[in-house]
Design a protein around this motif. Structure first.
Motif, PDB file in Angstrom:
ATOM      1  N   SER A  34       0.830  -1.216   0.000  1.00  0.00           N
ATOM      2  CA  SER A  34       0.000   0.000   0.000  1.00  0.00           C
ATOM      3  C   SER A  34       0.862   1.263   0.000  1.00  0.00           C
ATOM      4  CB  SER A  34      -0.970   0.005   1.187  1.00  0.00           C
ATOM      5  OG  SER A  34      -0.259   0.011   2.395  1.00  0.00           O
ATOM      6  N   ARG A  39       3.264   6.406  -2.503  1.00  0.00           N
ATOM      7  CA  ARG A  39       4.465   6.904  -3.200  1.00  0.00           C
ATOM      8  C   ARG A  39       4.126   7.299  -4.635  1.00  0.00           C
ATOM      9  NH1 ARG A  39       9.737   5.243  -0.952  1.00  0.00           N
ATOM     10  NH2 ARG A  39       9.351   4.424   1.123  1.00  0.00           N
ATOM     11  N   SER A 100       4.707  10.473   2.659  1.00  0.00           N
ATOM     12  CA  SER A 100       4.168  10.623   4.012  1.00  0.00           C
ATOM     13  C   SER A 100       3.452  11.969   4.170  1.00  0.00           C
ATOM     14  CB  SER A 100       5.234  10.379   5.078  1.00  0.00           C
ATOM     15  OG  SER A 100       5.989  11.517   5.340  1.00  0.00           O
ATOM     16  N   ARG A 109      -6.383   9.524   1.228  1.00  0.00           N
ATOM     17  CA  ARG A 109      -6.598   8.196   1.810  1.00  0.00           C
ATOM     18  C   ARG A 109      -7.926   7.627   1.327  1.00  0.00           C
ATOM     19  NH1 ARG A 109      -2.437   7.552   5.130  1.00  0.00           N
ATOM     20  NH2 ARG A 109      -3.149   5.419   5.455  1.00  0.00           N
ATOM     21  N   ARG A 130       0.375   0.830   6.903  1.00  0.00           N
ATOM     22  CA  ARG A 130       0.302   1.472   8.214  1.00  0.00           C
ATOM     23  C   ARG A 130      -1.073   1.267   8.851  1.00  0.00           C
ATOM     24  NH1 ARG A 130       4.330   2.162   5.953  1.00  0.00           N
ATOM     25  NH2 ARG A 130       6.001   3.662   6.232  1.00  0.00           N
ATOM     26  N   ASP A 131      -2.092   1.121   7.982  1.00  0.00           N
ATOM     27  CA  ASP A 131      -3.483   1.055   8.470  1.00  0.00           C
ATOM     28  C   ASP A 131      -4.225  -0.124   7.863  1.00  0.00           C
ATOM     29  OD1 ASP A 131      -3.491   1.951   5.875  1.00  0.00           O
ATOM     30  OD2 ASP A 131      -5.103   3.401   6.168  1.00  0.00           O
ATOM     31  N   ASP A 184       3.728   9.928  10.622  1.00  0.00           N
ATOM     32  CA  ASP A 184       2.822   8.778  10.458  1.00  0.00           C
ATOM     33  C   ASP A 184       2.012   8.486  11.723  1.00  0.00           C
ATOM     34  OD1 ASP A 184       3.693   8.516   7.871  1.00  0.00           O
ATOM     35  OD2 ASP A 184       4.889   6.713   8.199  1.00  0.00           O
ATOM     36  N   ARG A 187      -0.604  11.901  12.636  1.00  0.00           N
ATOM     37  CA  ARG A 187      -1.646  12.423  11.753  1.00  0.00           C
ATOM     38  C   ARG A 187      -3.029  12.037  12.290  1.00  0.00           C
ATOM     39  NH1 ARG A 187       0.191   8.396   7.308  1.00  0.00           N
ATOM     40  NH2 ARG A 187      -0.986   6.580   7.943  1.00  0.00           N
TER      41      ARG A 187
HETATM   42  O1  C5P Z   1       5.732   1.835   3.390  1.00  0.00           O
HETATM   43  P1  C5P Z   1       6.336   2.991   2.640  1.00  0.00           P
HETATM   44  O2  C5P Z   1       7.586   3.533   3.249  1.00  0.00           O
HETATM   45  O3  C5P Z   1       6.506   2.683   1.188  1.00  0.00           O
HETATM   46  O4  C5P Z   1       5.236   4.148   2.715  1.00  0.00           O
HETATM   47  C1  C5P Z   1       5.519   5.466   2.345  1.00  0.00           C
HETATM   48  C2  C5P Z   1       4.641   6.415   3.161  1.00  0.00           C
HETATM   49  O5  C5P Z   1       3.279   6.209   2.779  1.00  0.00           O
HETATM   50  C3  C5P Z   1       4.682   6.153   4.666  1.00  0.00           C
HETATM   51  O6  C5P Z   1       5.661   6.928   5.325  1.00  0.00           O
HETATM   52  C4  C5P Z   1       3.295   6.572   5.116  1.00  0.00           C
HETATM   53  O7  C5P Z   1       3.242   7.943   5.413  1.00  0.00           O
HETATM   54  C5  C5P Z   1       2.428   6.348   3.903  1.00  0.00           C
HETATM   55  N1  C5P Z   1       1.588   5.160   4.043  1.00  0.00           N
HETATM   56  C6  C5P Z   1       0.383   5.311   4.712  1.00  0.00           C
HETATM   57  N2  C5P Z   1      -0.482   4.265   4.804  1.00  0.00           N
HETATM   58  C7  C5P Z   1      -0.161   3.068   4.275  1.00  0.00           C
HETATM   59  C8  C5P Z   1       1.075   2.876   3.624  1.00  0.00           C
HETATM   60  C9  C5P Z   1       1.942   3.956   3.536  1.00  0.00           C
HETATM   61  O8  C5P Z   1       0.082   6.376   5.216  1.00  0.00           O
HETATM   62  N3  C5P Z   1      -1.039   2.068   4.364  1.00  0.00           N
END
Ligand code: C5P
Length: 223
Positions: A34, A39, A100, A109, A130-131, A184, A187
């Motif tokens: 995710s 990204r 982020s 989101r 993350r979620d 992260d 928020r």
């Molecule tokens: O996991 P990764 O480092 O690739 O994620 C990049 C950014 O995307 C994280 O720092 C986070 O802020 C956000 N992210 C998020 N929710 C997710 C996956 C990533 O907020 N499910």
């Protein structure tokens, strides 16, 4: 019965990506990275010179994002934005940092929610983020919250960059991780935190194989 999901959440650099991919391979299930979606929104915004706090423009961008993934070859999984391969560009610190920032915007989101749930197809899905356990797949069969100390995460990233022949500074990596962790976890929408029913795994002193075995054995117990 609904398609089973294993949700693996945790902070940047905890090894979620590597581990989740391997769990998915071992089970023969699909995999959702995710973070790559956040990204991709960030990269598309940077390319169009959109401000990273313009919620309306970023909502439209996230809704209409032209992306696709493939299993990739020797150079790793392929991620394509507007038909162009962007897998390496996505992994840069600049892109992670911008991700982020856009991830803190509720409309972004919201726009990515359905896209993530579309990955839930038989025989099962391992979802990394993350979620995943708190918001996207609250009914996941297994929720893992994978952590490691910030020092250990910075060391791992440092080693990775060195192995790729890139220059790196350990203190800057630590500072960047601290800032990303802060953004992260603080928020308002979908902050990084363990789901109430998550199993916490601290990988600070564990090898990748040990973490993999632990998650596969937890999955087998819930299967
Ligand atoms: O996991 P990764 O480092 O690739 O994620 C990049 C950014 O995307 C994280 O720092 C986070 O802020 C956000 N992210 C998020 N929710 C997710 C996956 C990533 O907020 N499910």
């Amino acid at each position: 019965m609904s398609v089973p999901v294993i949700a693996v959440d945790g902070p940047s650099g905890s090894g979620k990506g590597t581990i989740s991919r391997q769990v998915a391979n071992r089970l023969g299930w699909g995999f959702l990275d995710s973070g790559a979606l956040y990204r991709l929104v960030a990269l598309a915004a940077l390319r169009r010179a959109l401000p990273l706090d313009d919620a309306d423009a970023l909502f439209d961008l996230a809704r209409n994002l032209d992306v696709h993934f493939d299993a990739g070859g020797a150079e790793g999984p392929g991620v394509f934005l507007d038909g162009q391969r962007v897998s390496s560009e996505l992994r840069t610190e600049a892109c992670g940092d911008a991700a982020s920032q856009v991830a803190a915007l509720p409309p972004v989101r919201e726009a990515l929610l359905a896209r993530q749930r579309d990955f839930r197809v038989a025989p099962g899905l391992v979802a990394d983020g993350r979620d995943m356990g708190t918001v996207v797949f609250p009914d996941a069969q297994l929720k893992v919250f994978l952590t490691a100390s910030r020092e250990e995460r910075a060391q791992r990233r440092y080693k990775q960059l060195m192995e790729q022949g890139l220059s790196a500074n350990l203190q800057s990596l630590l500072d960047e991780l601290a800032e990303r962790d802060r953004r992260d976890t603080e928020r308002v929408v979908a902050p990084l935190k363990p789901a109430e029913d998550a199993v916490e795994v601290d990988s600070t002193h564990m090898s990748i194989d040990a973490v993999l075995d632990e998650i596969l054995s937890l999955a087998a117990k819930r299967g």
